[in-house]
Design a protein around this motif. Structure first.
Motif, PDB file in Angstrom:
ATOM      1  N   ARG A   1      54.532  45.039  16.498  1.00 57.73           N
ATOM      2  CA  ARG A   1      54.679  43.962  17.907  1.00 57.73           C
ATOM      3  C   ARG A   1      54.277  42.648  17.451  1.00 57.73           C
ATOM      4  O   ARG A   1      54.750  41.448  17.860  1.00 57.73           O
ATOM      5  CB  ARG A   1      53.797  44.613  18.691  1.00 57.73           C
ATOM      6  N   ASP A   2      53.156  42.662  16.282  1.00 57.15           N
ATOM      7  CA  ASP A   2      52.621  41.159  15.806  1.00 57.15           C
ATOM      8  C   ASP A   2      53.625  40.596  14.964  1.00 57.15           C
ATOM      9  O   ASP A   2      53.477  39.312  15.060  1.00 57.15           O
ATOM     10  CB  ASP A   2      51.177  41.487  15.149  1.00 57.15           C
TER      11      ASP A   2
ATOM     12  N   GLN B   1      51.329  48.276  17.052  1.00 60.16           N
ATOM     13  CA  GLN B   1      50.636  47.008  17.087  1.00 60.16           C
ATOM     14  C   GLN B   1      51.063  45.978  16.068  1.00 60.16           C
ATOM     15  O   GLN B   1      51.291  44.846  16.194  1.00 60.16           O
ATOM     16  CB  GLN B   1      49.161  46.854  17.243  1.00 60.16           C
TER      17      GLN B   1
ATOM     18  N   PRO C   1      57.904  38.489  16.701  1.00 55.06           N
ATOM     19  CA  PRO C   1      58.082  37.050  17.241  1.00 55.06           C
ATOM     20  C   PRO C   1      58.387  36.327  16.047  1.00 55.06           C
ATOM     21  O   PRO C   1      59.097  35.479  16.122  1.00 55.06           O
ATOM     22  CB  PRO C   1      56.590  36.688  17.983  1.00 55.06           C
TER      23      PRO C   1
ATOM     24  N   GLU D   1      59.826  42.294  25.112  1.00 60.29           N
ATOM     25  CA  GLU D   1      58.627  41.348  25.224  1.00 60.29           C
ATOM     26  C   GLU D   1      58.403  40.471  24.371  1.00 60.29           C
ATOM     27  O   GLU D   1      57.402  39.724  24.439  1.00 60.29           O
ATOM     28  CB  GLU D   1      57.431  42.630  25.418  1.00 60.29           C
ATOM     29  N   THR D   2      58.793  40.868  23.107  1.00 61.46           N
ATOM     30  CA  THR D   2      58.334  39.949  21.919  1.00 61.46           C
ATOM     31  C   THR D   2      59.582  39.122  21.579  1.00 61.46           C
ATOM     32  O   THR D   2      59.244  37.961  20.837  1.00 61.46           O
ATOM     33  CB  THR D   2      58.061  40.740  20.677  1.00 61.46           C
ATOM     34  N   CYS D   3      60.629  39.028  21.951  1.00 67.74           N
ATOM     35  CA  CYS D   3      61.880  38.246  21.597  1.00 67.74           C
ATOM     36  C   CYS D   3      61.666  36.919  22.681  1.00 67.74           C
ATOM     37  O   CYS D   3      62.493  35.898  22.180  1.00 67.74           O
ATOM     38  CB  CYS D   3      63.098  38.629  21.696  1.00 67.74           C
TER      39      CYS D   3
ATOM     40  N   MET E   1      59.667  46.861  23.569  1.00 65.25           N
ATOM     41  CA  MET E   1      58.706  45.899  22.583  1.00 65.25           C
ATOM     42  C   MET E   1      59.804  44.716  22.123  1.00 65.25           C
ATOM     43  O   MET E   1      59.241  43.496  22.193  1.00 65.25           O
ATOM     44  CB  MET E   1      58.393  46.726  21.412  1.00 65.25           C
TER      45      MET E   1
END
Length: 210
Positions: free
Chosen positions: A182-183, A179, A186, A28-30, A25
């Motif tokens: 994850r949202d 989720q 960033p 994918e998000t950084c 995660m």
């Protein structure tokens, strides 16, 4: 921190202990706000393989039994992370408390996430089940700074509530929590990369983006 295309970028170190889902995660998000340059674990776990498979340049194992004390182990971890150029740490799925020896090396730069609206259900081994058993109407996600020898006691960075009802179970709530994490990630990576997080005692203020 470094810069790419004029944007501030975090050099992220991930502390992990599990299957690697949280590490994935972060990877994918950084993007756009940082890059993972190191992964350290306290257990010989699948996440180390995930780190190597994703080309993270510095991957190391630091088992507590290999050191005379937790402070010695965490001091060694801090040294490894500094050597890798880390300037921000995310303890993603990390199963142990963290000693001040590491936290003082990265002041206000060690972030974690907890599946409740802290301080509710803090320090529980599994927070979702007790919250549902208690009949809460809101569960949630809390990103917080790590505090020495505590899993959930640090200053709160950001929270997001998630409504639940009496028919919800851990299985139905967990995907919504993941989720939400994850949202949120960033924007939090961006805030730290752009130096917009300010501590005011136990309170943290995130300044608006310029």
């Amino acid at each position: 921190m470094t810069e790419e295309n004029g944007e501030a970028m975090l050099n992220i170190g991930v502390m992990t202990s599990g299957r690697g889902n949280a590490l994935r995660m972060v990877l994918e998000t950084c993007t756009g706000h940082g890059k993972v340059v190191a992964a350290v674990a306290n257990l010989d776990c699948p996440a180390l393989g995930v780190a190597r498979d994703n080309g993270i340049p510095h991957v190391s194992l630091h088992r507590l039994e290999d050191y005379p004390s937790r402070a010695a182990r965490d001091e060694a971890m801090a040294a490894e992370l500094h050597k890798a150029g880390v300037d921000f740490i995310f303890s993603a799925g990390y199963s142990d408390v963290i000693d001040e020896a590491l936290l003082s090396a990265f002041p206000d730069r060690v972030m974690s996430v907890y599946p409740s609206l802290l301080p509710a259900f803090a320090e529980d081994d599994e927070a979702i089940g007790p919250a549902l058993d208690h009949g809460v109407k809101l569960i949630g996600v809390t990103f917080h700074l790590r505090q020495a020898l505590s899993g959930a006691g640090g200053a709160i960075i950001a929270q997001e509530p998630i409504p639940v009802d009496v028919d919800d179970t851990i299985a139905t709530v967990e995907p919504r929590i993941l989720q939400t994490e994850r949202d949120m990630l960033p924007g939090l990576f961006a805030a730290f990369a752009e130096d917009r997080v300010r501590r005011e005692g136990r309170k943290l203020r995130i300044l608006p983006a310029s």
